[in-house]
Write an enzyme that holds these catalytic residues in place. Structure first.
Site, PDB file in Angstrom:
ATOM      1  N   THR A 131      -0.880  -2.233  -2.089  1.00  0.00           N
ATOM      2  CA  THR A 131      -1.176  -0.863  -2.517  1.00  0.00           C
ATOM      3  C   THR A 131      -0.226   0.159  -1.913  1.00  0.00           C
ATOM      4  O   THR A 131      -0.512   1.363  -1.949  1.00  0.00           O
ATOM      5  CB  THR A 131      -2.625  -0.491  -2.149  1.00  0.00           C
ATOM      6  OG1 THR A 131      -2.820  -0.682  -0.741  1.00  0.00           O
ATOM      7  CG2 THR A 131      -3.620  -1.348  -2.920  1.00  0.00           C
ATOM      8  N   UNK A 132       0.889  -0.305  -1.395  1.00  0.00           N
ATOM      9  CA  UNK A 132       1.895   0.611  -0.849  1.00  0.00           C
ATOM     10  C   UNK A 132       3.097   0.631  -1.796  1.00  0.00           C
ATOM     11  O   UNK A 132       3.934  -0.280  -1.760  1.00  0.00           O
ATOM     12  CB  UNK A 132       2.323   0.166   0.545  1.00  0.00           C
TER      13      UNK A 132
END
Length: 279
Positions: A131-132
């Site tokens: 999720t980065u």
């Protein structure tokens, strides 16, 4: 009293960059809001999507904690590399490079980060999560590094705590490759998230993959928070990348590896090749 003074000094050092990050998030939200307004006025279907603000109380807490994590990290350039506990994400047995599985249907074998280090070769350690966006957007570049330099270096991807979990400080879905992963409740969740990442991005077989333990010991020791890359050589930190996302730079890793490769032909001191860009 001395400890209190040290904590106060660190806080004062963090405040300017923390506020600059807050300003960036405010500007980012303003631009996205303006874009949505334009799309709405033009009656575009794109305006119907959910707008997620980045400047939130949860976001401010995450940003502040990331600076604290960086300030109190154990790792230092030229110092001993922390031998953090991790969980090995095993490859599948079907011969496919992109096939990964968990051992026993749950998680892989517990091991240590330096188990993947060879005394004669540098170990490139890449920390991040699905999720980065800055991390996932650079995975193709990281794969190229693995393919080009696996003859002279080893590579390890460490999957850490989610940067933008969908039930926390969620990031806007800025691309079709964006992930939606919830906060890890246990080790199985973290290993499953690592599998999900590897199903989307096929890493070269020369790159080993591990997941940080639920106590986040690797994340804390290396001061990662969002993403970071470092190079371990002879149990020492030979290169320490900057704090992500703004100072996460694989190009500098490539430069270090090119210099390291040249060193095989024209020996230089390790100190000449060491670089520190951490803040």
């Amino acid at each position: 009293m001395g400890l209190l003074s040290a904590d106060l000094l660190i806080t004062l050092q963090i405040l300017p960059v923390f506020f600059s990050n807050c300003l960036f998030l405010a500007l980012y939200d303003s631009v996205i809001l303006l874009k949505h307004m334009v799309l709405f006025l033009s009656r575009s279907k794109s305006a119907r999507g959910e707008w997620r603000r980045m400047l939130t109380s949860e976001g401010l807490r995450c940003v502040w904690n990331s600076f604290l994590l960086d300030a109190y990290k154990q790792v230092k350039l030229g110092g001993e590399a922390p031998n953090s506990s991790v969980i090995h994400i095993a490859k599948g047995n079907d011969g496919s490079n992109s096939s990964w599985k968990s051992v026993g249907g749950k998680c892989g074998t517990k091991c240590h980060l330096l188990d993947f280090a060879n005394s004669e070769r540098p170990l490139v350690v890449n920390f991040g999560s699905a999720t980065u966006p800055p991390f996932t957007s650079q995975l193709s570049a990281f794969s190229k590094l693995v393919e080009e330099f696996s003859g002279v270096a080893d590579f390890l991807l460490v999957y850490i705590d989610e940067a933008h979990p969908s039930d926390g400080w969620a990031a806007p879905g800025i691309s079709p490759s964006s992930f939606e992963v919830k906060k890890h409740r246990n080790q199985e969740d973290r290993c499953a998230a690592a599998h999900q990442l590897l199903e989307r991005f096929s890493l070269p077989p020369q790159c080993q993959v591990v997941a940080d333990c639920m106590d986040n010991n690797a994340n804390v020791a290396y001061g990662v928070s969002f993403e970071r890359v470092c190079i371990v050589q002879r149990q020492k930190i030979a290169y320490l990348g900057g704090k992500g996302p703004f100072f996460y730079n694989l190009q500098e890793v490539r430069l270090w590896l090119e210099q390291n490769f040249s060193k095989r032909u024209n020996p230089l001191s390790t100190e000449d090749l060491s670089t520190d860009v951490s803040l």
